[in-house]
Design a protein around this motif. Sequence first.
Motif, PDB file in Angstrom:
ATOM      1  N   THR A   6      -6.000  27.438  -2.599  1.00  0.00           N
ATOM      2  CA  THR A   6      -6.371  27.671  -3.990  1.00  0.00           C
ATOM      3  C   THR A   6      -7.805  28.198  -4.022  1.00  0.00           C
ATOM      4  OG1 THR A   6      -7.311  25.468  -4.342  1.00  0.00           O
ATOM      5  CG2 THR A   6      -4.923  25.727  -4.742  1.00  0.00           C
ATOM      6  N   GLN A   7      -8.188  28.752  -5.153  1.00  0.00           N
ATOM      7  CA  GLN A   7      -9.550  29.260  -5.291  1.00  0.00           C
ATOM      8  C   GLN A   7     -10.573  28.146  -5.095  1.00  0.00           C
ATOM      9  OE1 GLN A   7     -10.800  32.393  -5.561  1.00  0.00           O
ATOM     10  NE2 GLN A   7      -8.688  33.004  -5.132  1.00  0.00           N
ATOM     11  N   MET A   8     -10.262  26.961  -5.596  1.00  0.00           N
ATOM     12  CA  MET A   8     -11.181  25.820  -5.460  1.00  0.00           C
ATOM     13  C   MET A   8     -11.308  25.416  -3.987  1.00  0.00           C
ATOM     14  SD  MET A   8     -11.072  22.122  -7.329  1.00  0.00           S
ATOM     15  CE  MET A   8     -11.970  22.556  -8.800  1.00  0.00           C
ATOM     16  N   GLU A   9     -10.182  25.375  -3.289  1.00  0.00           N
ATOM     17  CA  GLU A   9     -10.210  25.027  -1.860  1.00  0.00           C
ATOM     18  C   GLU A   9     -10.975  26.079  -1.071  1.00  0.00           C
ATOM     19  OE1 GLU A   9      -5.973  22.639  -1.418  1.00  0.00           O
ATOM     20  OE2 GLU A   9      -5.977  24.844  -1.359  1.00  0.00           O
ATOM     21  N   LEU A  10     -10.759  27.339  -1.398  1.00  0.00           N
ATOM     22  CA  LEU A  10     -11.447  28.424  -0.715  1.00  0.00           C
ATOM     23  C   LEU A  10     -12.957  28.336  -0.935  1.00  0.00           C
ATOM     24  CD1 LEU A  10     -11.051  30.940   0.992  1.00  0.00           C
ATOM     25  CD2 LEU A  10     -10.756  32.244  -1.115  1.00  0.00           C
ATOM     26  N   GLN A  11     -13.368  28.063  -2.164  1.00  0.00           N
ATOM     27  CA  GLN A  11     -14.791  27.924  -2.466  1.00  0.00           C
ATOM     28  C   GLN A  11     -15.389  26.729  -1.729  1.00  0.00           C
ATOM     29  OE1 GLN A  11     -16.755  30.044  -3.955  1.00  0.00           O
ATOM     30  NE2 GLN A  11     -18.523  28.736  -3.649  1.00  0.00           N
ATOM     31  N   SER A  12     -14.677  25.617  -1.700  1.00  0.00           N
ATOM     32  CA  SER A  12     -15.159  24.433  -0.977  1.00  0.00           C
ATOM     33  C   SER A  12     -15.289  24.719   0.510  1.00  0.00           C
ATOM     34  CB  SER A  12     -14.207  23.261  -1.199  1.00  0.00           C
ATOM     35  OG  SER A  12     -14.212  22.857  -2.537  1.00  0.00           O
ATOM     36  N   LEU A  13     -14.326  25.423   1.055  1.00  0.00           N
ATOM     37  CA  LEU A  13     -14.353  25.778   2.468  1.00  0.00           C
ATOM     38  C   LEU A  13     -15.547  26.672   2.779  1.00  0.00           C
ATOM     39  CD1 LEU A  13     -12.840  25.435   5.117  1.00  0.00           C
ATOM     40  CD2 LEU A  13     -11.360  27.330   4.453  1.00  0.00           C
ATOM     41  N   ARG A  14     -15.796  27.633   1.924  1.00  0.00           N
ATOM     42  CA  ARG A  14     -16.955  28.519   2.110  1.00  0.00           C
ATOM     43  C   ARG A  14     -18.265  27.728   2.061  1.00  0.00           C
ATOM     44  NH1 ARG A  14     -14.627  33.221  -1.755  1.00  0.00           N
ATOM     45  NH2 ARG A  14     -13.523  34.398  -0.166  1.00  0.00           N
ATOM     46  N   GLU A  15     -18.341  26.776   1.147  1.00  0.00           N
ATOM     47  CA  GLU A  15     -19.551  25.962   1.035  1.00  0.00           C
ATOM     48  C   GLU A  15     -19.747  25.099   2.288  1.00  0.00           C
ATOM     49  OE1 GLU A  15     -19.309  23.816  -2.658  1.00  0.00           O
ATOM     50  OE2 GLU A  15     -19.374  25.661  -3.841  1.00  0.00           O
ATOM     51  N   LEU A  16     -18.660  24.539   2.802  1.00  0.00           N
ATOM     52  CA  LEU A  16     -18.751  23.735   4.024  1.00  0.00           C
ATOM     53  C   LEU A  16     -19.182  24.585   5.213  1.00  0.00           C
ATOM     54  CD1 LEU A  16     -15.593  21.477   3.690  1.00  0.00           C
ATOM     55  CD2 LEU A  16     -17.974  20.695   3.787  1.00  0.00           C
ATOM     56  N   ILE A  17     -18.612  25.779   5.312  1.00  0.00           N
ATOM     57  CA  ILE A  17     -18.974  26.682   6.406  1.00  0.00           C
ATOM     58  C   ILE A  17     -20.448  27.041   6.321  1.00  0.00           C
ATOM     59  CG2 ILE A  17     -18.643  29.029   7.290  1.00  0.00           C
ATOM     60  CD1 ILE A  17     -15.622  28.655   6.530  1.00  0.00           C
ATOM     61  N   ALA A  50     -22.392  21.214  15.124  1.00  0.00           N
ATOM     62  CA  ALA A  50     -22.317  21.852  13.810  1.00  0.00           C
ATOM     63  C   ALA A  50     -21.715  23.252  13.921  1.00  0.00           C
ATOM     64  CB  ALA A  50     -23.701  21.913  13.162  1.00  0.00           C
ATOM     65  N   GLN A  51     -22.081  23.966  14.972  1.00  0.00           N
ATOM     66  CA  GLN A  51     -21.536  25.308  15.199  1.00  0.00           C
ATOM     67  C   GLN A  51     -20.034  25.237  15.481  1.00  0.00           C
ATOM     68  OE1 GLN A  51     -23.289  28.051  14.710  1.00  0.00           O
ATOM     69  NE2 GLN A  51     -21.635  29.407  15.236  1.00  0.00           N
ATOM     70  N   ASN A  52     -19.627  24.263  16.275  1.00  0.00           N
ATOM     71  CA  ASN A  52     -18.204  24.091  16.587  1.00  0.00           C
ATOM     72  C   ASN A  52     -17.401  23.763  15.323  1.00  0.00           C
ATOM     73  OD1 ASN A  52     -18.819  24.508  19.274  1.00  0.00           O
ATOM     74  ND2 ASN A  52     -18.692  22.353  19.845  1.00  0.00           N
ATOM     75  N   THR A  53     -17.963  22.897  14.475  1.00  0.00           N
ATOM     76  CA  THR A  53     -17.293  22.551  13.234  1.00  0.00           C
ATOM     77  C   THR A  53     -17.190  23.770  12.326  1.00  0.00           C
ATOM     78  OG1 THR A  53     -18.071  20.276  13.385  1.00  0.00           O
ATOM     79  CG2 THR A  53     -17.337  21.012  11.219  1.00  0.00           C
ATOM     80  N   LYS A  54     -18.243  24.569  12.278  1.00  0.00           N
ATOM     81  CA  LYS A  54     -18.218  25.802  11.480  1.00  0.00           C
ATOM     82  C   LYS A  54     -17.072  26.693  11.963  1.00  0.00           C
ATOM     83  CE  LYS A  54     -20.510  30.172  11.021  1.00  0.00           C
ATOM     84  NZ  LYS A  54     -21.464  31.043  11.650  1.00  0.00           N
ATOM     85  N   GLN A  55     -16.953  26.862  13.276  1.00  0.00           N
ATOM     86  CA  GLN A  55     -15.891  27.725  13.820  1.00  0.00           C
ATOM     87  C   GLN A  55     -14.510  27.164  13.487  1.00  0.00           C
ATOM     88  OE1 GLN A  55     -16.207  30.721  15.165  1.00  0.00           O
ATOM     89  NE2 GLN A  55     -18.405  30.559  14.834  1.00  0.00           N
ATOM     90  N   LYS A  56     -14.368  25.855  13.567  1.00  0.00           N
ATOM     91  CA  LYS A  56     -13.087  25.233  13.240  1.00  0.00           C
ATOM     92  C   LYS A  56     -12.754  25.450  11.765  1.00  0.00           C
ATOM     93  CE  LYS A  56     -12.169  21.517  15.465  1.00  0.00           C
ATOM     94  NZ  LYS A  56     -12.106  20.129  15.962  1.00  0.00           N
ATOM     95  N   LEU A  57     -13.734  25.305  10.888  1.00  0.00           N
ATOM     96  CA  LEU A  57     -13.510  25.537   9.468  1.00  0.00           C
ATOM     97  C   LEU A  57     -13.149  26.991   9.188  1.00  0.00           C
ATOM     98  CD1 LEU A  57     -16.439  23.403   7.998  1.00  0.00           C
ATOM     99  CD2 LEU A  57     -13.989  22.931   7.729  1.00  0.00           C
TER     100      LEU A  57
END
Length: 62
Positions: A6-17, A50-57
């Motif tokens: 969803t747009q909300m999930e996509l925005q949250s994912l972008r913020e986490l990344i 943190a870099q590994n988590t970013k790549q996983k996200l």
Amino acid sequence: MQEQLTQMELQSLRELISAHDLGAKKLQDYANQATDPQVKQMLQQSAQSAQNTKQKLMSFLQ
């Protein structure tokens, strides 16, 4: 079959990344300035994590 985000999930994912990217950069900067070898190593490991988590996200965007 892959589900669409969803747009909300996509925005949250972008913020986490973005947050993990910034955190990795800051931690690496701190590690570069550290003089204590143990502190330097801890900061480098945290930056890598943190870099590994970013790549996983980021894999969720594919």
